[in-house]
Motif scaffolding. Structure first.
Motif, PDB file in Angstrom:
ATOM      1  N   GLY A 563       0.793  -1.223   0.000  1.00 12.42           N
ATOM      2  CA  GLY A 563       0.000   0.000   0.000  1.00 12.42           C
ATOM      3  C   GLY A 563       0.817   1.260   0.000  1.00 12.42           C
ATOM      4  N   GLY A 564       2.135   1.154  -0.213  1.00 14.74           N
ATOM      5  CA  GLY A 564       2.936   2.367  -0.347  1.00 14.74           C
ATOM      6  C   GLY A 564       3.875   2.657   0.793  1.00 14.74           C
ATOM      7  N   SER A 565       4.060   1.719   1.739  1.00 13.84           N
ATOM      8  CA  SER A 565       4.963   1.946   2.872  1.00 13.84           C
ATOM      9  C   SER A 565       6.286   1.218   2.650  1.00 13.84           C
ATOM     10  N   ALA A 566       7.347   1.867   3.036  1.00 12.78           N
ATOM     11  CA  ALA A 566       8.673   1.267   2.895  1.00 12.78           C
ATOM     12  C   ALA A 566       8.789   0.039   3.789  1.00 12.78           C
ATOM     13  N   VAL A 567       9.614  -0.898   3.368  1.00 11.89           N
ATOM     14  CA  VAL A 567       9.884  -2.065   4.208  1.00 11.89           C
ATOM     15  C   VAL A 567      11.390  -2.244   4.339  1.00 11.89           C
ATOM     16  N   THR A 568      11.786  -2.820   5.433  1.00 12.68           N
ATOM     17  CA  THR A 568      13.169  -3.245   5.639  1.00 12.68           C
ATOM     18  C   THR A 568      13.186  -4.767   5.601  1.00 12.68           C
ATOM     19  N   PRO A 569      13.790  -5.367   4.577  1.00 15.58           N
ATOM     20  CA  PRO A 569      13.813  -6.827   4.513  1.00 15.58           C
ATOM     21  C   PRO A 569      14.472  -7.411   5.763  1.00 15.58           C
ATOM     22  N   TYR A 570      13.857  -8.416   6.335  1.00 22.47           N
ATOM     23  CA  TYR A 570      14.410  -9.004   7.561  1.00 22.47           C
ATOM     24  C   TYR A 570      14.228 -10.517   7.542  1.00 22.47           C
ATOM     25  N   GLY A 571      15.096 -11.172   8.284  1.00 24.77           N
ATOM     26  CA  GLY A 571      15.007 -12.616   8.442  1.00 24.77           C
ATOM     27  C   GLY A 571      15.000 -13.027   9.893  1.00 24.77           C
ATOM     28  N   LEU A 572      15.602 -12.206  10.761  1.00 20.73           N
ATOM     29  CA  LEU A 572      15.658 -12.501  12.189  1.00 20.73           C
ATOM     30  C   LEU A 572      14.363 -12.057  12.859  1.00 20.73           C
TER      31      LEU A 572
END
Length: 748
Positions: A563-572
């Motif tokens: 919907g237009g919000s930034a994300v920080t890819p994460y695995g932990l």
């Protein structure tokens, strides 16, 4: 006269006796005293025979005695020295053993785990183990509580006389030397004849702890501990004797079973059992016990994760030893052979090596790369999705890529909040510790960058049905030559909607929109969506002249989906220390600040869905599912991208050569889109389709007639011609002035 004769003859009793010796055996006269009776021993037959011999033995004996005398003297001297030296040596050995034993801790359990580094156990989203890093220690086990089969397998394989010797086995050493010499090796090369106690001494490095300041690395420290010189063997024997003096046999065996290295970073049989079979060492059956004990000979070579059949063959050898030594009956032996050990699902899959490496690099160093604690990390990893991703990659390369191709590929699967579900960093899908192209390779993005250009237009109020002119375009770049972008088809399409321009990946239209919206606005939206690399400053920004990683690009597309919000890819997701109930770190999600409005994101999603439905990404179509995405092919076909999403997952695919050589016949809408489709077909096989979060703007209304469109195109062409003529005139004028100046001043 007669008197003389009488004295002279001695016959007259009155005359003097003759002064002569008395005869011992007179023929008459006075009685002689009886002689003592003597017992004469009968000589032995052998002596009698010797006496009867005519050979003179006496001189030979004397000669032999003279010859042997120096040897006898030397032997007596050596004996005197040897027993004295032996006594001194025994006293020195006893003193050395006593000294070493005094340095050992009273509680043997202190020696069970003295790793310099800790371990990291990685769990998937369901809480199942899928990877390990560091020196894995599964927890203490004892020789008394471990599976009897494992106990017996270790003794049968490594030291069948373990309970009969005092720490060193002379018979074992002699046998090892004989085997080594027969094999053409040195006496101490190859088989060492070491007892379990001696091996334990070696594992303890003879009591020398690891000191980071004294050693270049743990590898160098361990290499020194394994040296096999004669002096080292002597010290090892003393340390082994000290262990036997200080601890019981079961305690020595416990130390050994907890410290032995068994491949794949596993220290001790508990860690190895958990690593390979997903169960405790207390629960292993004969076949599993034999496979584990077989690792002691060569952990890396016989690790079942490297070669399962080779590990099973080694296990059969151990089973035979157990049978020969009475630890297994013939029936048990036969059953174990018929039912060999099998790996756990996680060990067999060996999935997630790239993902695990990424989590270890991106997590806090104190708890990952340099941890001294045992750490447990719960991650966003999905083993089923990872398997689907690997299968798709391998299938496409087997069926669609020539055998000699050096092309590489990378894949990232992500949820809309940035949670990474699967990752492949190269064609070797199960590599670990290798170069990860999904997160380490900075590559030009090509047309995969264009959604951020159109996102800027949507954010500034434009709609998918607004028009843009696709016609010849040249821009003057200060300090550089003129920039004239061309479409991939080398054709121009006139007035087209923004949706059509994106679906057909028209370059001139994208540059026009970027210039109209402002490059800074486009650059800011791309940065805010997570593209952190330096972005191009010129008009080529719109066509993906900048570099980025596949992980960043996939995360940016996830921002469009959510919907237009930034994300920080994460695995932990959660990090905790082993044995602690409260986590040290938790991650609730990767969604950050809003970059574009929800309406703009939904409009952009609609436009990207047309890319797959009727544009360059048609190969990514997924029957029954709405799919949005974008292709990307860079200049010279050095990189090919396809990044797309359904309502549930974003999948990014990149292809290229590590040396930047052009791909042959590959575009983003070709193999990358095919890989994407294969991945998503497997992921969504048992899922119910859900609609994409988008708004259908309806059919576009023509703004002008076809005649007007042609007139505008002709006018644009004339404008370009006028601009060229003006430039030519300026160039001629500059030439005349330069010639005049050269004539006046001699070219100085």
């Amino acid at each position: 006269m007669s008197g003389k004769n009488t004295r002279g003859t001695g016959n007259s009793t009155g005359g003097r006796k003759r002064i002569v010796a008395e005869r011992r055996y007179p023929s008459g006269g006075a009685a002689k005293p009886a002689a003592k009776k003597r017992t004469v021993k009968k000589p032995a037959a052998r002596k009698a025979t010797r006496r009867k011999s005519n050979t003179p033995r006496g001189p030979i004996r004397r000669l032999l005695g003279l010859i042997m005398l120096p040897f006898i003297w030397i032997f007596r001297l050596i004996w005197k020295i040897t027993w004295r030296a032996s006594l001194v040596g025994a006293l020195i050995l006893a003193a050395a053993v006593f000294y070493v034993s005094s340095t050992l801790p009273d509680d043997y359990r202190v020696l069970v785990d003295q790793r310099a580094r800790g371990s990291v156990t990685l769990l998937d989203r369901e809480g199942q183990v899928f990877a390990w890093r560091g020196d894995q220690f599964g927890g203490m086990i004892t020789a008394g509580t471990v599976s009897a089969h494992l106990h017996n397998a270790v003794v049968a394989t490594e030291d069948k006389r373990f309970y009969g010797h005092f720490g060193v086995s002379p018979r074992g050493i002699a046998s090892a030397i004989r085997i080594n010499l027969r094999s053409g090796r040195g006496a101490l090369s190859g088989n060492g004849g070491s007892t379990i106690t001696q091996q334990t001494a070696k594992l303890l490095c003879l009591g020398v702890p690891y000191d980071p300041s004294a050693w270049e690395s743990e590898r160098a420290y361990e290499a020194d501990c394994r040296r096999g010189s004669l002096w080292r063997k002597a010290k090892e024997a003393i340390y082994a004797l000290a262990l036997e003096v200080s601890y019981s046999k079961e305690e020595v065996l416990t130390i050994y079973m907890n410290r032995a290295f068994l491949g794949a970073g596993a220290r001790g049989f508990e860690a190895a059992s958990q690593r390979y079979f997903g169960k405790s060492a207390n629960e292993v059956n004969p076949a599993e016990a034999a496979m584990l004990a077989g690792l002691l000979k060569a952990p890396s070579r016989y690790a079942p994760t490297n070669n399962l059949q080779r590990a099973r063959d080694r296990g059969e050898t151990v089973l035979k030893l157990m049978n020969d030594q009475g630890y297994l009956t013939d029936t048990q032996h036969a059953q174990a052979i018929e039912n060999p050990a099998t790996l756990s699902r996680a060990a067999a899959a060996e999935a997630g090596g790239y993902f695990a490496d990424w989590v270890m690099r991106s997590g806090p160093e104190i708890f990952t790369r340099n941890t001294t604690e045992d750490v447990i990390i719960r991650t966003s990893f999905d083993q089923d999705i990872q398997s689907a991703t690997e299968e798709a990659m391998q299938l496409v390369f087997q069926e669609r890529v020539s055998a000699g191709s050096t092309a590489q590929a990378a894949i990232v699967v992500m949820s809309a909040d940035g949670a990474v579900r699967a990752m492949v960093g190269g064609r070797d899908v199960r590599a670990s510790g290798a170069f990860n192209r999904a997160v380490q390779a900075q590559r030009q993005t090509g047309s995969a960058f264009k959604p951020f250009v159109y996102g800027a237009a949507m954010e500034l109020g434009y709609t998918p049905n607004d028009y843009v002119v696709d016609a010849e375009l040249c821009l003057d770049i200060p300090g550089s030559s003129r920039y004239c972008p061309r479409n991939y088809t080398n054709q121009f399409y006139g007035n087209v909607t923004l949706t059509e321009a994106l679906a057909k990946s028209l370059n001139t239209a994208a540059v026009r929109i970027s210039e109209a919206m402002g490059r800074e606005n486009v650059r800011k939206i791309a940065n805010d969506f997570g593209l952190e690399s330096d972005l191009a400053l010129g008009p080529a920004l719109a066509l993906g002249a900048s570099e980025s990683t596949l992980l960043e690009m996939t995360g940016a597309y996830a921002g469009i989906l959510n919907g237009g919000s930034a994300v920080t890819p994460y695995g932990l997701v959660e990090l905790s220390l082993q044995g602690e109930s409260e986590p040290v770190i938790t991650q609730e999600g990767g969604i950050g600040e809003r970059v574009i409005s929800r309406r703009a994101a939904q409009d952009l999603t609609w436009m990207m869905s047309r890319v797959v439905a009727e544009g360059t990404g048609a190969r990514a179509q997924l029957p029954g599912w709405q799919v949005a995405g974008k292709t990307g092919t860079t200049q010279g076909a050095k990189d090919a991208w396809f990044i797309g999403f359904t309502a549930d997952y974003v999948v990014g695919v990149w292809m290229g050569n590590d040396d930047n050589k052009p791909l042959r016949g590959v575009t983003g809408g070709g193999l990358p889109a095919t890989i994407w489709q294969e991945v998503m077909a497997r992921i969504t096989a048992n899922m119910t389709p859900r609609p994409l979060p988008m708004t259908n703007p309806g059919p576009a209304q023509p703004l002008i007639s076809q005649e007007e469109l042609q007139r505008q195109a002709a006018e644009e062409a004339r404008r370009q011609q006028r601009a060229q003529r003006q430039q030519q005139r300026r160039d001629r004028t500059d030439g005349v002035i330069n010639n005049l100046l050269n004539g006046l001043f001699g070219g100085n």
